[in-house]
Design a protein around this motif. Structure first.
Motif, short mmCIF file in Angstrom:
data_model
loop_
_atom_site.label_atom_id
_atom_site.label_comp_id
_atom_site.label_asym_id
_atom_site.label_seq_id
_atom_site.Cartn_x
_atom_site.Cartn_y
_atom_site.Cartn_z
N GLN B 265 33.14 -44.28 -36.02
CA GLN B 265 32.52 -44.85 -37.21
C GLN B 265 31.02 -44.55 -37.24
N ALA B 266 30.50 -44.31 -38.46
CA ALA B 266 29.06 -44.05 -38.59
C ALA B 266 28.25 -45.28 -38.19
N SER B 267 28.88 -46.46 -38.28
CA SER B 267 28.14 -47.68 -37.97
C SER B 267 28.14 -48.00 -36.47
N ALA B 268 28.91 -47.22 -35.67
CA ALA B 268 28.94 -47.47 -34.24
C ALA B 268 27.59 -47.10 -33.63
N SER B 269 27.30 -47.66 -32.46
CA SER B 269 26.03 -47.32 -31.84
C SER B 269 26.12 -45.97 -31.14
N LEU B 270 24.96 -45.36 -30.90
CA LEU B 270 24.94 -44.08 -30.19
C LEU B 270 25.56 -44.24 -28.80
N ARG B 271 25.36 -45.42 -28.23
CA ARG B 271 25.88 -45.67 -26.90
C ARG B 271 27.41 -45.56 -26.89
N GLU B 272 28.04 -46.15 -27.91
CA GLU B 272 29.49 -46.08 -28.00
C GLU B 272 29.94 -44.64 -28.20
N ALA B 273 29.18 -43.88 -29.01
CA ALA B 273 29.54 -42.48 -29.28
C ALA B 273 29.44 -41.65 -27.99
N TYR B 274 28.35 -41.89 -27.25
CA TYR B 274 28.14 -41.14 -26.01
C TYR B 274 29.24 -41.46 -25.00
N ALA B 275 29.58 -42.74 -24.92
CA ALA B 275 30.64 -43.15 -24.01
C ALA B 275 31.96 -42.47 -24.39
N GLU B 276 32.21 -42.37 -25.69
CA GLU B 276 33.45 -41.76 -26.15
C GLU B 276 33.48 -40.27 -25.80
N CYS B 277 32.31 -39.59 -25.97
CA CYS B 277 32.21 -38.17 -25.59
C CYS B 277 32.58 -37.97 -24.12
N LEU B 278 31.96 -38.80 -23.29
CA LEU B 278 32.18 -38.67 -21.85
C LEU B 278 33.64 -38.97 -21.50
N TRP B 279 34.17 -39.98 -22.11
CA TRP B 279 35.50 -40.46 -21.75
C TRP B 279 36.57 -39.46 -22.17
N SER B 280 36.40 -38.91 -23.39
CA SER B 280 37.44 -38.01 -23.88
C SER B 280 37.11 -36.55 -23.55
N GLY B 281 35.95 -36.31 -22.90
CA GLY B 281 35.59 -34.95 -22.50
C GLY B 281 35.30 -34.02 -23.66
N ARG B 282 34.85 -34.58 -24.80
CA ARG B 282 34.57 -33.73 -25.96
C ARG B 282 33.06 -33.46 -26.06
N ASP B 283 32.69 -32.34 -26.64
CA ASP B 283 31.27 -32.02 -26.83
C ASP B 283 30.76 -32.55 -28.16
N ALA B 284 31.68 -32.86 -29.05
CA ALA B 284 31.28 -33.42 -30.34
C ALA B 284 32.38 -34.32 -30.86
N LEU B 285 31.97 -35.31 -31.68
CA LEU B 285 32.96 -36.22 -32.26
C LEU B 285 32.86 -36.14 -33.78
N PRO B 286 33.99 -36.17 -34.49
CA PRO B 286 33.92 -36.29 -35.94
C PRO B 286 33.43 -37.70 -36.29
N VAL B 287 32.67 -37.80 -37.37
CA VAL B 287 32.14 -39.09 -37.79
C VAL B 287 32.75 -39.48 -39.12
#
Lengths: 250, 310
Positions: B265-287
């Motif tokens: 979600q665009a309203s999520a914090s950057l921290r949540e996005a970064y955690a998701e990147c690390l957890w799912s091993g992706r270099d980018a996430l769709p928003v």
């Protein structure tokens, strides 16, 4: 209906019947009366004596409650705090004085009769109510009193709307103790000619009539138990109603 | 606006609050952080005069707080405390209506306000109005406590560790509710907490106190980037980059483009996005925003956002 309640109602019914028509129970006391002594107290109406006994206790306890609660409120206010030790020792003196001594001292001033008994019962009743009111008012949860101040209640608003209602069950416990003590102590009042159930007991003792002694004692005992239980029930209801059930049961 | 000038409190030999000056602008959320004994609660309690200052003064919208009787001042300022302090012998409705009642509102207005607040705090008025406080859960009691503080529509709300007694899940929810309500009424909030995480999350400005002194008064970004003293840095702790990330939303780093996997979600914090990147091993996430894909956010950008601001 619980067994306890049934027993209490039964005791109350027996007491009322006995007071209205003591002769009905003559057969019970017959074995105790010797040498053709009267079996049932015959120097006055037991009902009158009981009502008078209760009236004296009621007046003394009401006055003691008013004074003790008033004092406790005063000494728990910021301006009265320095009187706390003084008022405590005053109430303590009232309690440590033997009631007979109070009667003996009061008779020269007040004469024989009900007045010295009232004074003795009043002094005697102060301490339990005073101590309990103090405990009730000072033992409130700090977050509640803090919130009451923070909401902008004035001192008297806090007292009337928060402190007294929450302390009420504890105060009532003091009144209950005081009442039961007074019920018993009032019998001594008969030694200075107050018209209480003590007359029956004293008459029995003077004429070695165990039946009289037992009648007086039983009535006072039954009254004390019933009143104690009644006030306890009110207390429990109040505790629940003030939302302190959890605290009381914990 | 709350203007605190050289405020000092001395108990006997101990100076509990030492010449603290700070200004809380209208609509700000000022989080006062410190360890126990730092004087933060005393500072808060001097604002509504539960503690009388030894020296210094507090101006609220330019008016000296000592120019009105203390109890009248307090009725204009909401006050919520740890352990809620609800009156156990009063129903939820009567508790919430306390200050309006003191102010002499008529019964109809009080009851309308009580129902409005219960609705606002997601407590069904028909179900909760006549309950006793001890019949509520801890989270519900806390909400009623805040509702009571807001009942007379104060411009200012003082909160002393309001979420201290809640478990982490309920606390997070209570914090979100508070921020939503703050936005809605634009209430000025002064909040005391010992938890830097909570201060960063809730505060638009943070005041760090230690030993009665105000060490730093700044925005969360500033505090994280430039802690004024070692003590402030210690309070923030070692995970500064993550706290910094938690302050901004994904929307601020969205780039055009497409990425694979579940969107964030665009309203999520950057921290949540970064955690998701690390957890799912992706270099980018769709928003996504309201169900629409609006672009992507890259791990590299997130990592840069976590670096110490220059």
């Amino acid at each position: 209906m619980s067994i306890g309640l049934v027993i209490r109602l039964l005791v109350l019914a027996l007491l009322v019947v006995f007071l209205v028509s003591p002769e009905t129970f003559a057969f019970l006391f017959e074995p105790l009366a010797k040498n053709n002594q009267p079996v049932i107290y015959n120097q006055g109406s037991l009902l009158d004596l009981t009502l008078n006994h209760l009236l004296i206790v009621l007046i003394a306890t009401t006055l003691a409650t008013a004074v003790a609660v008033g004092l406790a409120i005063l000494v728990t206010r910021p301006f009265g705090a320095e009187f706390l030790p003084l008022s405590r020792s005053l109430a303590n003196v009232g309690q440590t004085f033997p009631p007979v001594a109070v009667l003996a001292l009061a008779v020269p001033m007040l004469g024989f009769g009900t007045a010295p008994t009232l004074v003795a019962l009043f002094l005697y009743g102060l301490l339990p109510i005073f101590e309990n009111t103090l405990t009730g008012l000072t033992g409130l949860p700090p977050s509640v009193t803090e919130a009451a101040r923070g909401m902008g209640m004035t001192g008297s608003q806090r007292l009337i709307r928060v402190e007294l209602p929450l302390a009420l069950p504890v105060i009532l416990a003091g009144v209950r103790l005081s009442t039961v003590i007074s019920l018993a102590t009032a019998t001594i009042g008969s030694t200075v000619a107050a018209r209480t159930l003590g007359e029956v007991i004293i008459a029995g003792l003077l004429s070695s009539n165990t039946a009289f002694v037992l009648q007086g004692g039983l009535i006072v005992g039954a009254l004390a138990v019933l009143i104690y239980d009644g006030l306890s029930a009110i207390e429990r209801a109040l505790t629940r109603r003030t939302g302190q059930g959890a605290r009381a049961n914990a | 606006m709350i203007d605190i000038q050289e405020l000092t409190k001395v108990y006997g030999q101990t100076t509990v609050v030492d010449k603290v000056s700070l200004t809380v602008e209208a609509g700000d959320v000022c989080a006062i952080v410190g360890t126990s004994g730092s004087g933060k609660t005393t500072l808060l309690r001097m604002i509504n005069r539960l503690v009388e200052p030894t020296s210094g003064k507090v101006l609220i919208d330019g008016q000296d707080t000592r120019s009105v009787p203390a109890h009248e001042l307090r009725r204009r300022i909401g006050y919520a405390i740890q352990g809620h302090g609800l009156f156990p012998h009063r129903t939820v409705g009567q508790n919430i209506g306390t200050v309006p009642h003191l102010l002499g509102w008529d019964a109809a207005r009080i009851s309308a306000r009580v129902d409005e607040l219960l609705d606002l705090f997601q407590l069904d008025p028909a179900q909760f109005r006549d309950r006793m406080p001890n019949e509520l859960s801890g989270g519900q009691q806390q909400r009623v406590g805040v509702a009571r503080a807001l009942a007379a529509e104060p411009n200012i709300l003082l909160m002393d560790e309001p979420f201290g007694a809640l478990d982490p899940v309920i606390r997070a929810k209570a914090q979100e509710d508070l921020l939503a309500i703050q936005k809605r009424f634009n209430t000025t909030i002064v909040l005391v907490t010992h938890d830097m995480e909570e201060a960063i999350h809730l505060g638009s400005r943070i005041a760090v106190m230690d030993g009665g002194k105000l060490l730093q008064y700044a925005t969360p970004q500033d505090i994280l980037a430039n802690p004024a003293t070692d003590f402030v840095a210690e309070l923030i702790g070692g995970d500064r980059p993550f706290r910094l990330l938690s302050l901004a939303r994904v929307a601020s780093l969205v780039q055009p483009g497409e990425a694979k996997g579940a969107p964030i979600q665009a309203s999520a914090s950057l921290r949540e996005a970064y955690a998701e990147c690390l957890w799912s091993g992706r270099d980018a996430l769709p928003v996504s925003d309201n169900g629409q894909l609006i672009g992507q956010v890259s791990r590299a950008d997130l990592a840069r956002a976590a670096a110490r601001p220059s």
